[in-house]
Design an enzyme around this catalytic site. Structure first.
Site, PDB file in Angstrom:
ATOM      1  N   ASP A 310       0.862  -1.163   0.000  1.00 45.78           N
ATOM      2  CA  ASP A 310       0.000   0.000   0.000  1.00 45.78           C
ATOM      3  C   ASP A 310       0.906   1.222   0.000  1.00 45.78           C
ATOM      4  O   ASP A 310       2.050   1.159   0.425  1.00 45.78           O
ATOM      5  CB  ASP A 310      -0.893  -0.020   1.243  1.00 45.78           C
ATOM      6  N   THR A 312       0.051   4.675   1.293  1.00 43.01           N
ATOM      7  CA  THR A 312      -0.051   5.413   2.536  1.00 43.01           C
ATOM      8  C   THR A 312       0.151   4.473   3.715  1.00 43.01           C
ATOM      9  O   THR A 312      -0.514   3.454   3.837  1.00 43.01           O
ATOM     10  CB  THR A 312      -1.420   6.101   2.646  1.00 43.01           C
ATOM     11  N   ASP A 547      -2.538  -1.639   6.459  1.00 48.12           N
ATOM     12  CA  ASP A 547      -2.748  -1.054   7.776  1.00 48.12           C
ATOM     13  C   ASP A 547      -4.208  -0.771   8.081  1.00 48.12           C
ATOM     14  O   ASP A 547      -4.532  -0.406   9.209  1.00 48.12           O
ATOM     15  CB  ASP A 547      -1.952   0.250   7.914  1.00 48.12           C
TER      16      ASP A 547
END
Length: 805
Positions: A310, A312, A547
């Site tokens: 990912d 971010t 996350d």
């Protein structure tokens, strides 16, 4: 809930949105089960962990033999039971330890919510929120339920954990907000419409709740070996018992001898050493801030050939920085102060305003009016009286009707925007004009902002590239933004980013697209899962980092899920590895540790499988020849301990940077079968030679067989311990010295049931062992010559074949 002076009503804030639920209404909803409570999903229960480690094929085989030997034999013949208990305890202790760490993380990260009940705002645990509760939300709060906005002031919601889109979105009265998002700015009252397992975040995570073991070639290979041993055990046991009864043994004695032959076929130490090596690896990476939820996960990343990231939270840390301030007017004295005033005006600044506040201090200007940023208007403004009226926002919106001069400025923003940077315009005007951009408006400065990279991102990306691990960036952000970040950390963008809104649904087409491109933007949670599946369909071993709730399905689908410690509880529960400090640069250490474990376990597996082969062949040979079995269980215990168990422990923990290859079982069998056959042949020959001597009794013949087997097995150890250094040489010498001590000390000799035959017979046995060792050495050197001269290039293994070179 107070708000700053605004265009709506300076100082008014959000007006009360009703009295909220009454106590009786709350009690009724609790009684009906309409609460926000969720089942514990942090990990397997302790009971499940214990059952998974106790109920195994290995424990069933060895446990049965242990019970038998405890019934019919002396305790010293049951020493192999220590291995059974140790292996089970290691697995249980490690997984319970990981569970407790996860549970502590969940407790620390437990969210509380502020609700209005009976007209009073109270703070309660998130699980105590009920349907129709009125939640009061401010900047920084997590949205713990799905709901509808009742009223709001400058209410911006960060949905990056749900969608991957890092830019906050404005929500007004009547809009829906989803659980798992965060308040980026402003304030609001929200009415809970879906709670508990009906909420969006819970529904998304439900598919991932079931626990599944991480894929492990080692575990699968050992299971295959154990299945093969299981099929051989029963007929071998019947053959041995019947042959021992024929030669005149009593039933207990026949069973005891047979357990020695049958039990030695089980590579019990291999299972134990695998668990020990994994456990030590877990401790080592744990010291680097990586939590391993399952022992075999330490192997997983060592086999990965595609790592999906990912943007971010993995490559960037979620913060923006100002990279350039381009002044557009001649008089720039007030611009820096104006930037400071615009950044300080919002009490709940978004990421852009926080970045501006880092480069411009508040000037202390009096603010007569403030218009907050809106996702609809895409600008904010302040009226600072004598210091002027200043605007901050999207250049294309503020300069939409400014004529040729504005178009010139807009042309200068195109290049910066195409690199993925965020471009903002600072402008001034003579006065505010409600919610409209006034005319004329004067551009004063162009600001360029970009996401701040994690300091470890570039070096970690370079390491994976050097190790032939392909990287794929899957993000919900705009493709150009994702591509810009990827390029900054050194990821080859190739033919450019792909907009996931145009992705094919066919798994073959999607897989082919993923082979050609590295960067994907506007990716939804469902698409992330499909992309991982498409890569697996093409033969890749895929790891996924994440996350947020948006990553749960992909983490579950991946061969190895890697969760950020600061992420959602759902991702930490699903991830087999948890980066406790969100430290991306810890992954290379995990890969190196996994490689060390796998390479060393393969080395020691050769030892254990060699024992399995010679034990099986000896059992068949003795059964067919109708001879007394040449060993008691304790004889095989001392031989296997000194030539396999103890040295294997040290070899399994030694440094080793060998890159991984597929085909663990095949390589082990190609070594173990011929080596075991040579050991069995030499042992049987030495045993038969001793039995043919009229002055050698059965105990002497068994001791001769033990000495021959020890010497041949020691040579196998010597081959596998190469190349020699000081500690490896000392290890082999220590095993020789220990065995000599056992033979020389009467008490030890009696304990292990060893009675040396006449010296000439013992020397003849040593001669047989020497011939067998010479044959092993010749075979090893010839096979090494063949490997070195095979006509193929040894480059990195292609991804489709799985594994690393």
């Amino acid at each position: 809930m107070d708000a700053p002076p605004s265009a709506v009503d300076a100082g008014a804030g959000v007006r009360p949105a009703g009295q909220g639920l009454r106590a009786a209404e709350v009690a009724a909803r609790v009684q009906a089960g309409q609460t926000n409570a969720l089942p514990d999903t942090t990990s397997r229960s302790t009971r499940e962990i214990v059952r998974a480690n106790v109920v195994t094929r290995f424990n069933a085989i060895l446990g049965t033999l242990l019970v038998v030997i405890l019934v019919v034999g002396p305790p010293q013949d049951a020493l192999f039971g220590i291995v059974l208990v140790s292996n089970t305890l290691i697995g249980i202790v490690q997984e319970v330890r990981a569970k407790r760490t996860l549970d502590r993380l969940a407790l620390v990260a437990a969210t509380r919510a502020t609700v209005v009940r009976d007209g009073t705002a109270v703070e309660i645990p998130r699980d105590d929120v009920v349907l129709d509760d009125l939640l009061r939300l401010r900047a920084g709060d997590e949205v713990v339920v799905d709901g509808v906005v009742v009223d709001a002031v400058a209410f911006d919601v960060d949905e990056s954990l749900l969608t991957g889109e890092s830019e906050p979105v404005r929500r007004e009265a009547g809009d829906e907000v989803l659980s798992g998002s965060f308040v980026a700015g402003g304030a609001a009252h929200v009415r809970a419409t879906r709670v508990g397992e009906d909420a969006y975040a819970a529904r998304l995570g439900r598919a991932a709740r079931r626990f599944e073991l991480v894929g492990s070639e080692l575990r699968a290979g050992i299971d295959r070996i154990l299945r093969g041993v299981t099929f051989v055990l029963v007929p071998a046991a019947v053959l041995l018992v019947s042959s021992q009864l024929v030669v005149g043994d009593s039933v207990p004695e026949a069973v005891r001898s047979s357990v020695g032959g049958v039990g030695s076929m089980v590579p019990e130490g291999l299972v134990l050493l695998t668990s020990v090596a994994f456990a030590v690896g877990v401790v080592r990476v744990g010291r680097r801030g990586v939590l391993v939820n399952e022992l075999a996960a330490i192997e997983g990343l060592a086999r990965v050939d595609v790592l999906c990231l990912d943007k971010t939270g993995t490559l960037t840390d979620g913060h923006l920085t100002v990279t350039d301030v381009e002044l557009l007017g001649r008089d720039d004295r007030d611009v820096e102060q104006a930037i400071g005033a615009l950044a300080a005006a919002d009490p709940s600044p978004n990421a852009s305003l926080r970045a501006l506040a880092e480069v411009a201090a508040p000037p202390g200007w009096p603010l007569h009016r403030w218009i907050p940023f809106s996702s609809a208007t895409k600008w904010s403004a302040v009226d600072a009286g004598d210091h002027g009226v200043w605007f901050l926002g999207a250049p294309d919106v503020l300069l939409a009707s400014s004529g040729p001069a504005g178009r010139t400025v807009l042309d200068r923003t195109v290049a910066a925007a195409s690199t993925g940077r965020r471009v903002l315009l600072v402008a001034d005007a003579d006065a505010l004009d409600g919610d409209r951009v006034p005319s004329p408006i004067r551009p004063r400065a162009l600001l360029q902002l970009e996401e701040r990279l994690r300091p470890d991102a570039a070096s970690t990306v370079a390491w994976f590239a050097a190790e032939a691990v392909d990287l794929r960036v899957l993000s919900g952000d705009h493709p150009a933004t994702v591509a810009a970040v990827a390029a900054r950390v050194g990821i080859d963008v190739g033919d450019g980013p792909v907009d996931a809104r145009d992705l094919p649904e066919d798994v073959e087409e999607l897989g082919a697209l993923l082979e050609r491109h590295t960067v994907f933007g506007r990716v939804t949670p469902i698409q992330k899962e499909a992309m991982v599946e498409a890569l697996q369909h093409r033969g890749h071993v895929v790891a996924m980092t994440g996350d947020g709730v948006k990553d749960v399905l992909a983490l579950k689908r991946a061969d190895l899920g890697i969760a950020m410690g600061s992420g959602s509880a759902a991702t930490r529960a699903i991830g087999r590895l948890v980066l406790l400090g969100d430290a991306f640069d810890r992954l290379p250490a995990v890969v190196a540790e996994g490689r060390r474990v796998l390479a060393n376990i393969e080395r020691v597996a050769n030892l254990f499988l060699t024992k399995t082969v010679y034990a099986a062949l000896l059992a068949v040979a003795v059964g067919v020849a109708r001879l007394p079995f040449p060993f008691y269980p304790r004889h095989l215990t001392v031989v296997s301990s000194l030539t396999i168990g103890i040295p294997a422990f040290f070899l399994a923990l030694a440094p080793n940077e060998t890159r991984m290859r597929a085909g663990f079982v095949g390589r082990v069998l190609r070594f173990a079968v011929p080596a075991g056959a040579v050991a069995a042949g030499a042992t049987f020959a030495g045993y038969a030679l001793a039995r043919d001597q009229p002055d050698v009794d059965l105990a002497g013949a068994r001791t001769t067989a033990t000495v021959v087997l020890f010497l041949v097995a020691l040579w196998v150890l010597g081959i596998l311990a190469r190349p020699y250094d000081a500690w490896r040489g000392a290890l082999v010498a220590a095993m020789v010295g220990t065995f000599a001590t056992v033979l020389a000390v009467p008490a030890l000799r009696s304990f292990f049931g060893l009675e040396p035959p006449p010296l000439v017979v013992l020397l003849a046995g040593v001669g047989v062992a020497a011939l067998a060792c010479a044959l092993l050495e010749l075979g090893w050197r010839l096979s090494g010559w063949v490997r070195r001269h095979q006509p193929h290039a040894r480059g990195p293994t292609t991804l489709a074949r799985g594994g690393l070179a």
